[in-house]
Design a protein around this motif. Structure first.
Motif, PDB file in Angstrom:
ATOM      1  N   VAL A 130       0.855  -1.192   0.000  1.00 14.33           N
ATOM      2  CA  VAL A 130       0.000   0.000   0.000  1.00 14.33           C
ATOM      3  C   VAL A 130       0.897   1.251   0.000  1.00 14.33           C
ATOM      4  CG1 VAL A 130      -1.958  -1.122   1.155  1.00 14.33           C
ATOM      5  CG2 VAL A 130      -0.130  -0.074   2.535  1.00 14.33           C
ATOM      6  N   THR A 131       0.331   2.391  -0.356  1.00 17.24           N
ATOM      7  CA  THR A 131       1.112   3.638  -0.383  1.00 17.24           C
ATOM      8  C   THR A 131       1.808   3.872   0.948  1.00 17.24           C
ATOM      9  OG1 THR A 131      -0.525   4.612  -1.875  1.00 17.24           O
ATOM     10  CG2 THR A 131       0.954   6.138  -0.740  1.00 17.24           C
ATOM     11  N   SER A 132       1.083   3.591   2.026  1.00 16.07           N
ATOM     12  CA  SER A 132       1.635   3.880   3.356  1.00 16.07           C
ATOM     13  C   SER A 132       3.018   3.277   3.556  1.00 16.07           C
ATOM     14  CB  SER A 132       0.677   3.375   4.440  1.00 16.07           C
ATOM     15  OG  SER A 132      -0.535   4.116   4.398  1.00 16.07           O
ATOM     16  N   ALA A 181       6.161   5.341   2.435  1.00 14.46           N
ATOM     17  CA  ALA A 181       6.433   6.641   3.049  1.00 14.46           C
ATOM     18  C   ALA A 181       7.781   6.673   3.747  1.00 14.46           C
ATOM     19  CB  ALA A 181       5.329   6.957   4.055  1.00 14.46           C
ATOM     20  N   ALA A 182       8.235   7.919   4.075  1.00 11.99           N
ATOM     21  CA  ALA A 182       9.592   8.094   4.609  1.00 11.99           C
ATOM     22  C   ALA A 182       9.803   7.385   5.948  1.00 11.99           C
ATOM     23  CB  ALA A 182       9.913   9.574   4.688  1.00 11.99           C
ATOM     24  N   ALA A 183       9.136   7.522   7.042  1.00 12.21           N
ATOM     25  CA  ALA A 183       8.110   8.506   7.316  1.00 12.21           C
ATOM     26  C   ALA A 183       8.482   9.236   8.588  1.00 12.21           C
ATOM     27  CB  ALA A 183       6.780   7.806   7.542  1.00 12.21           C
ATOM     28  N   LEU A 184       8.129  10.494   8.624  1.00  7.79           N
ATOM     29  CA  LEU A 184       8.342  11.239   9.869  1.00  7.79           C
ATOM     30  C   LEU A 184       7.113  12.085  10.148  1.00  7.79           C
ATOM     31  CD1 LEU A 184      10.727  14.325   9.473  1.00  7.79           C
ATOM     32  CD2 LEU A 184       9.376  13.367   7.625  1.00  7.79           C
ATOM     33  N   GLN A 199      -8.945  -9.341   2.586  1.00  9.40           N
ATOM     34  CA  GLN A 199      -8.486  -8.753   1.320  1.00  9.40           C
ATOM     35  C   GLN A 199      -9.640  -8.841   0.325  1.00  9.40           C
ATOM     36  OE1 GLN A 199      -4.609  -9.936  -0.052  1.00  9.40           O
ATOM     37  NE2 GLN A 199      -4.554  -8.159  -1.405  1.00  9.40           N
ATOM     38  N   ARG A 200     -10.197  -7.669   0.030  1.00 11.22           N
ATOM     39  CA  ARG A 200     -11.442  -7.668  -0.765  1.00 11.22           C
ATOM     40  C   ARG A 200     -11.620  -6.294  -1.398  1.00 11.22           C
ATOM     41  NH1 ARG A 200     -17.155  -9.871   1.589  1.00 11.22           N
ATOM     42  NH2 ARG A 200     -18.554  -9.017   0.010  1.00 11.22           N
ATOM     43  N   GLU A 201     -11.744  -6.244  -2.724  1.00  9.82           N
ATOM     44  CA  GLU A 201     -11.948  -4.955  -3.395  1.00  9.82           C
ATOM     45  C   GLU A 201     -13.420  -4.584  -3.366  1.00  9.82           C
ATOM     46  OE1 GLU A 201     -10.586  -4.732  -7.436  1.00  9.82           O
ATOM     47  OE2 GLU A 201     -10.968  -2.564  -7.555  1.00  9.82           O
ATOM     48  N   GLU A 206     -11.903   6.662  -7.645  1.00 15.18           N
ATOM     49  CA  GLU A 206     -12.763   5.730  -8.386  1.00 15.18           C
ATOM     50  C   GLU A 206     -13.976   5.326  -7.542  1.00 15.18           C
ATOM     51  OE1 GLU A 206     -12.568   5.137 -11.524  1.00 15.18           O
ATOM     52  OE2 GLU A 206     -14.400   3.946 -11.214  1.00 15.18           O
ATOM     53  N   LEU A 207     -13.721   4.949  -6.302  1.00 12.60           N
ATOM     54  CA  LEU A 207     -14.800   4.342  -5.509  1.00 12.60           C
ATOM     55  C   LEU A 207     -15.954   5.297  -5.254  1.00 12.60           C
ATOM     56  CD1 LEU A 207     -15.821   1.855  -4.005  1.00 12.60           C
ATOM     57  CD2 LEU A 207     -14.670   2.718  -1.944  1.00 12.60           C
ATOM     58  N   VAL A 208     -15.649   6.527  -4.927  1.00 10.60           N
ATOM     59  CA  VAL A 208     -16.731   7.498  -4.669  1.00 10.60           C
ATOM     60  C   VAL A 208     -16.684   8.642  -5.684  1.00 10.60           C
ATOM     61  CG1 VAL A 208     -17.069   6.924  -2.254  1.00 10.60           C
ATOM     62  CG2 VAL A 208     -15.364   8.657  -2.856  1.00 10.60           C
ATOM     63  N   GLN A 257       9.362   9.579  -4.868  1.00 10.54           N
ATOM     64  CA  GLN A 257      10.411   8.550  -4.937  1.00 10.54           C
ATOM     65  C   GLN A 257      11.377   8.787  -3.792  1.00 10.54           C
ATOM     66  OE1 GLN A 257      11.851   7.355  -8.820  1.00 10.54           O
ATOM     67  NE2 GLN A 257      13.963   7.251  -8.120  1.00 10.54           N
ATOM     68  N   ILE A 258      11.799   7.711  -3.129  1.00  8.59           N
ATOM     69  CA  ILE A 258      12.784   7.834  -2.038  1.00  8.59           C
ATOM     70  C   ILE A 258      13.909   6.819  -2.276  1.00  8.59           C
ATOM     71  CG2 ILE A 258      11.213   8.703  -0.257  1.00  8.59           C
ATOM     72  CD1 ILE A 258      10.963   5.868   0.835  1.00  8.59           C
ATOM     73  N   VAL A 259      15.099   7.168  -1.736  1.00 10.89           N
ATOM     74  CA  VAL A 259      16.261   6.271  -1.826  1.00 10.89           C
ATOM     75  C   VAL A 259      16.596   5.846  -0.404  1.00 10.89           C
ATOM     76  CG1 VAL A 259      18.676   6.079  -2.555  1.00 10.89           C
ATOM     77  CG2 VAL A 259      17.086   7.527  -3.857  1.00 10.89           C
ATOM     78  N   GLY A 279       5.921   5.875  -4.258  1.00  5.66           N
ATOM     79  CA  GLY A 279       4.527   5.827  -3.792  1.00  5.66           C
ATOM     80  C   GLY A 279       3.760   7.007  -4.355  1.00  5.66           C
ATOM     81  N   LEU A 280       2.431   6.863  -4.426  1.00 14.30           N
ATOM     82  CA  LEU A 280       1.586   7.946  -4.953  1.00 14.30           C
ATOM     83  C   LEU A 280       0.808   8.565  -3.790  1.00 14.30           C
ATOM     84  CD1 LEU A 280       0.193   6.203  -8.190  1.00 14.30           C
ATOM     85  CD2 LEU A 280       2.324   7.522  -7.902  1.00 14.30           C
ATOM     86  N   ARG A 281       1.237   9.754  -3.357  1.00 15.30           N
ATOM     87  CA  ARG A 281       0.512  10.397  -2.265  1.00 15.30           C
ATOM     88  C   ARG A 281      -0.936  10.653  -2.690  1.00 15.30           C
ATOM     89  NH1 ARG A 281       5.203  12.987  -3.141  1.00 15.30           N
ATOM     90  NH2 ARG A 281       6.821  13.082  -1.515  1.00 15.30           N
TER      91      ARG A 281
END
Ligand SMILES: Cc1cc2nc3c(=O)[nH]c(=O)nc-3n(C[C@H](O)[C@H](O)[C@H](O)COP(=O)(O)OP(=O)(O)OC[C@H]3O[C@@H](n4cnc5c(N)ncnc54)[C@H](O)[C@@H]3O)c2cc1C
Ligand SMILES: N[C@H](Cc1ccccc1)C(=O)O
Length: 339
Positions: A41-43, A46-49, A156-158, A182-184, A195-197, A271-273
């Motif tokens: 998932v996108t999460s 993340a970097a993340a901070l 796991q269910r779309e 898409e969903l709503v 993009q992160i390294v 990832g796509l924010r």
């Protein structure tokens, strides 16, 4: 009548929301349905901070960020399994910066950087001594484990039609991130590609420079994240050499100790924010007020930073709207028998 709650989405937003709901012990069941699960998932990209970035509106983001910092301090930072680490955070400016950040009124520990904290070439900076970072994969695993340990179930269910979850629950929380487009059918949603390294640990400070472009060094427990990019409406999920080279060039400009030849690259992630002009966190009463849908998506570059404040807001919205919920008249499933 104690209700069931169904959350759509298993990113940091859906999981934080589910954990707070379960902690109230007021719901019969709390379930998550998600098309993709961590680490896909996108999460997890993340970097993340903790640091508000690319999300609005400023007053609500400030409040939710402060509440999230408090929640981390009270319930998460003391758990070594959470993958979180206290880290002073500096944002640096090459020219004196007159304005303070929008979120300053909400964060007591905010201060200006001292001269000795500024690398050569930087004239000014923000500092938060009680900032913190997350080894994102470790933290996401901790969220999943905590959710399940509290009795939460994950499937796991779309979801193709937003009415489908209401067959199983009167209360549904939409934590689908970019999927909400898409969903709503939310035309305000768009991706901001990042993009992160990931490199072997090099520094003990979290520093950012987002004056003319984004550039950050985020040391975590097991490695350091160098970033980043912010390309609006770019759906390319593949890392590019051009972006990696640009990230390494910018980071080297912060300090010679981040020069490429001194770094050992462990990986590159994209990832796509889930960007939106502002976070959508609001209730909708459906099916002649017998169903409650709460939207909690569009957190841009700050999902982790506002996650627990937004989760608390969801709880408040459920409490405020349960009295308005009517018993559903039709027993038949909302969707015809195709399900
Ligand atoms: C490179 C990068 C660095 C970042 N760094 C930071 C940082 O340092 N600090 C910070 O606070 N934030 C950071 N972010 C932003 C943060 O990652 C996001 O704001 C956050 O992950 C959003 O969480 P989410 O749960 O809304 O979305 P996601 O993690 O995308 O989860 C959405 C969930 O919904 C599910 N879903 C979607 N549509 C459907 C459907 N139709 N049916 C069923 N399930 C569905 C998905 O499968 C997924 O499980 C960064 C982002 C990037 C890209
Ligand atoms: N929030 C992170 C990291 C970051 C923090 C602060 C400024 C810029 C970027 C991101 O979206 O890339």
């Amino acid at each position: 009548m104690v209700k069931d709650v169904l959350i759509i989405g298993c990113g940091c937003i859906g999981l934080s929301t589910g954990i707070l709901l379960l902690k109230t012990k007021q719901y019969n069941s709390v379930k998550i349905w998600a098309k993709d699960l961590p680490p896909n998932v996108t999460s997890n990209k993340a970097a993340a901070l903790w640091y508000p970035f690319l999300s609005n509106p400023p007053d609500k983001v400030g409040k939710w960020s402060a509440e999230t910092m408090e929640y981390f301090q009270k319930h998460i930072l003391n758990d070594p399994k959470s993958g979180t680490l206290l880290k002073k955070v500096n944002e640096l400016f090459r020219k004196p910066k007159k304005e303070d950040p929008d979120w300053k009124p909400f964060i007591k520990s905010f201060r200006r950087a001292r001269k000795d904290e500024l690398p050569e070439g930087y004239a000014d900076g923000y500092a938060i001594d009680d900032g913190f970072v997350m080894d994102t994969d470790m933290y996401m695993n901790w969220l999943v484990d905590t959710f399940k340990a509290l009795g939460g179930q994950i499937e796991q269910r779309e979801v193709v039609d937003i009415r489908e979850p209401f067959i199983y629950s009167d209360i549904v929380i939409n934590c689908t991130g970019l999927g909400a487009k898409e969903l709503v059918k939310d035309g305000h949603m768009y991706p901001t590609r990042g993009q992160i390294v990931v490199v072997k640990n090099t520094s003990d400070r979290s520093i950012m420079d987002e004056e003319d472009y984004i550039c950050y060094v985020i040391p975590r427990i097991s490695n350091t994240v160098l970033g980043g990019t912010a390309q609006d409406h770019d759906y390319n999920m593949n890392p590019t050499k051009q972006d990696t080279d640009e990230i390494l060039k910018r980071v080297a400009a912060i300090s010679p100790k981040f020069s490429r030849r001194k770094l050992e690259i462990l990986g590159v992630k994209v990832g796509l924010r889930p960007s939106r002009y502002e976070i959508r966190l609001e209730p909708e009463l459906l099916q002649d007020n017998s169903k409650l849908l709460i939207h909690n998506y569009g957190h841009g570059g700050s999902g982790f930073t506002v996650s627990w404040g937004c989760a608390q807001e969801v709880l408040n919205l459920i409490q405020q709207n349960i009295p308005n919920l009517k018993q559903s008249k039709s027993k038949a499933p909302i969707l015809q028998s195709k399900l």
